[in-house]
Structures are given as C-alpha cells and as structure tokens.
Motif scaffolding. Structure first.
Motif, short mmCIF file in Angstrom:
data_model
loop_
_atom_site.label_atom_id
_atom_site.label_comp_id
_atom_site.label_asym_id
_atom_site.label_seq_id
_atom_site.Cartn_x
_atom_site.Cartn_y
_atom_site.Cartn_z
N ASN A 50 112.27 38.85 3.56
CA ASN A 50 113.50 38.90 2.77
C ASN A 50 114.51 37.94 3.39
N LYS A 51 115.73 37.96 2.89
CA LYS A 51 116.73 37.03 3.42
C LYS A 51 117.00 37.31 4.89
N ASP A 52 117.05 38.59 5.27
CA ASP A 52 117.29 38.93 6.67
C ASP A 52 116.18 38.39 7.57
N GLY A 53 114.95 38.48 7.10
CA GLY A 53 113.84 37.96 7.88
C GLY A 53 113.90 36.46 8.03
N LEU A 54 114.30 35.78 6.97
CA LEU A 54 114.46 34.32 7.04
C LEU A 54 115.59 33.96 7.99
N TYR A 55 116.70 34.72 7.95
CA TYR A 55 117.81 34.44 8.85
C TYR A 55 117.39 34.64 10.30
N ALA A 56 116.69 35.73 10.60
CA ALA A 56 116.25 35.98 11.97
C ALA A 56 115.36 34.85 12.47
N ALA A 57 114.45 34.38 11.60
CA ALA A 57 113.58 33.28 11.99
C ALA A 57 114.38 32.00 12.22
N ALA A 58 115.37 31.75 11.37
CA ALA A 58 116.21 30.56 11.52
C ALA A 58 117.05 30.63 12.79
N LEU A 59 117.56 31.81 13.11
CA LEU A 59 118.35 31.98 14.34
C LEU A 59 117.47 31.74 15.56
N GLY A 60 116.26 32.28 15.54
CA GLY A 60 115.34 32.03 16.63
C GLY A 60 115.03 30.55 16.79
N ARG A 61 114.90 29.85 15.68
CA ARG A 61 114.64 28.41 15.72
C ARG A 61 115.86 27.66 16.27
N TYR A 62 117.05 28.08 15.90
CA TYR A 62 118.26 27.47 16.43
C TYR A 62 118.29 27.58 17.95
N ILE A 63 118.02 28.78 18.45
CA ILE A 63 118.01 29.00 19.89
C ILE A 63 116.97 28.11 20.57
N GLU A 64 115.80 28.03 19.95
CA GLU A 64 114.71 27.22 20.52
C GLU A 64 115.08 25.74 20.54
N GLN A 65 115.71 25.26 19.48
CA GLN A 65 115.99 23.83 19.37
C GLN A 65 117.26 23.39 20.09
N HIS A 66 118.26 24.26 20.11
CA HIS A 66 119.58 23.85 20.61
C HIS A 66 119.94 24.50 21.95
N SER A 67 119.80 25.80 22.05
CA SER A 67 120.25 26.51 23.24
C SER A 67 119.29 26.33 24.41
N THR A 68 118.01 26.58 24.19
CA THR A 68 117.05 26.58 25.30
C THR A 68 117.01 25.24 26.04
N PRO A 69 116.97 24.09 25.36
CA PRO A 69 116.98 22.82 26.11
C PRO A 69 118.28 22.62 26.91
N ALA A 70 119.42 23.02 26.34
CA ALA A 70 120.69 22.86 27.06
C ALA A 70 120.71 23.75 28.30
N PHE A 71 120.21 24.96 28.19
CA PHE A 71 120.17 25.87 29.34
C PHE A 71 119.23 25.34 30.42
N ALA A 72 118.11 24.77 30.00
CA ALA A 72 117.15 24.22 30.96
C ALA A 72 117.78 23.07 31.74
N ARG A 73 118.51 22.19 31.06
CA ARG A 73 119.18 21.08 31.75
C ARG A 73 120.22 21.61 32.72
N LEU A 74 120.96 22.60 32.31
CA LEU A 74 122.01 23.16 33.16
C LEU A 74 121.43 23.77 34.43
N SER A 75 120.38 24.54 34.28
CA SER A 75 119.84 25.27 35.43
C SER A 75 119.05 24.38 36.38
N SER A 76 118.51 23.27 35.88
CA SER A 76 117.64 22.43 36.72
C SER A 76 118.32 21.18 37.26
N ALA A 77 119.56 20.93 36.88
CA ALA A 77 120.21 19.67 37.24
C ALA A 77 120.39 19.51 38.75
N GLY A 78 120.74 20.60 39.42
CA GLY A 78 120.92 20.53 40.86
C GLY A 78 122.21 19.89 41.31
N SER A 79 123.12 19.61 40.38
CA SER A 79 124.37 18.94 40.73
C SER A 79 125.58 19.86 40.73
#
Length: 205
Positions: A50-79
């Motif tokens: 349903n629409k809620d299921g599509l939204y949940a999947a889209a939110l998960g994709r947003y996190i995967e595409q936008h948040s997770t890479p930014a967090f990885a750079r932040l935590s591994s930078a060492g600066s």
C-alpha cells in the motif's frame, strides 16, 4: 493478479522517494505516485502492499543512498572536528542550494510528521538516529586523540548534541534559513568543545 514484472522496483522507489521527500507522506496521494512512477495503482500495491509500504521502502532507500554514506565518511575520516565541520558544511550545502534545496531531510521530515507514529517508520528513524550519533561519537573520539577537544568533554553528550543539531539544520533550512546563518549556528555549537590554546601557543600582542 496484475503483472508487475514490466517495471523495475528500484527505479520506482527512486521516483517515489523524490515525491515523498518533496511533499511528505501525508500530502502525497496515490495518484501522484502513479503519475510520478508511471506504474498503475494495482501494480504499486501488488509490489509494496500500500502507500505506507511504498513510503517505508522509499525512506529506507533514502537512508541507504544519502545518510549511510555521509555517516561512513564522518566516522572514518580521522580528522576530528574537521570531519564534523565538513559533515555540516556538506549538509548545509545540499539543504540550501541545488535541485533539492528547501526540501529538508526526508528523515527529519518524517520525525515531524504523523508517519512517525507508525512502528515500522519509527524503527527506521531510531536506527538512523543511532547511526548518526555513533558517527558523531567516532569523529569526536578522533578529535580527542588529536587534542582538539576540551579535556572535560563528554563524548556521548557531545555526540547527542551534534546529532540533534543536524536535525535542527534540516528543519531550519526547510523553513528558509540561509546557509550563512546555519553555518554560524554550527560554529557556535562547536566553539565550546574546542581545546583552548596553551599560554605558550597564544599569539604575542
């Protein structure tokens, strides 16, 4: 059962993500999603429930595409604090300029909307928050090792404050705050954490 094999679910998610991010879950109708994705209502429901299921999947994709890479750079930078500054600079740049300026953050928007009451959505949001706070703490650990922090700094408390600041930047940018004012706010938040120069390091008058 409708034939759903003629479209790529990943492409549909990318299209749905854009409209949910821009408009929010409550104000996005299924017809708008049909138009945005080019996929029929029955096929969307057959794939995502349903629409809620599509939204949940889209939110998960947003996190995967936008948040997770930014967090990885932040935590591994060492600066240390430099990595924190770069994280916020990148965040502010995206929020205040370019094709998604004014949209805010899909995660922060979800926290502020009624969709936050959905247990599945709440789980995604809390997992995201934990990852953000952990990445901030890793950067602060590096800062401590580099003697960039006040000795009395509590890393857990500071990481929680900076994570919350990120949500504030997202909300204020969506409300129209400009990049300069947001950058000044971040600088003010980081100032109390910085180690003070020793007397011998102070510039001569």
């Amino acid at each position: 059962m409708p034939d759903i094999k003629h479209f790529n679910p990943d492409i549909v998610l990318d299209d749905a993500l854009q409209i949910f991010w821009r408009q929010g879950q409550p104000t996005t109708g299924i017809q708008a999603l049909v138009t945005a994705t080019g996929v029929s209502r029955s096929s969307l429901y057959a794939t995502f429930g349903n629409k809620d299921g599509l939204y949940a999947a889209a939110l998960g994709r947003y996190i995967e595409q936008h948040s997770t890479p930014a967090f990885a750079r932040l935590s591994s930078a060492g600066s240390g604090l430099t990595a924190v500054e770069e994280f916020f600079s990148g965040l502010i740049g995206i929020r205040c300029a370019g094709p998604v300026a004014g949209w805010g953050c899909m995660v922060t928007n979800a926290y502020a909307g009624p969709e936050c009451a959905d247990p599945d959505i709440r789980g995604l949001l809390e997992e995201h928050h934990g990852a953000l706070r952990s990445a901030m703490r890793s950067a602060l650990e590096s800062a401590a090792e580099l003697d960039q922090l006040q000795p009395s700094t509590d890393l857990d408390d500071a990481a929680a404050v900076l994570a919350t600041l990120a949500y504030g930047v997202n909300l204020r940018s969506r409300a129209g705050a400009d990049a300069r004012s947001l950058t000044d706010t971040v600088s003010a938040a980081l100032a109390p954490l910085r180690a003070r120069p020793s007397p011998q390091e102070q510039p001569c008058p």
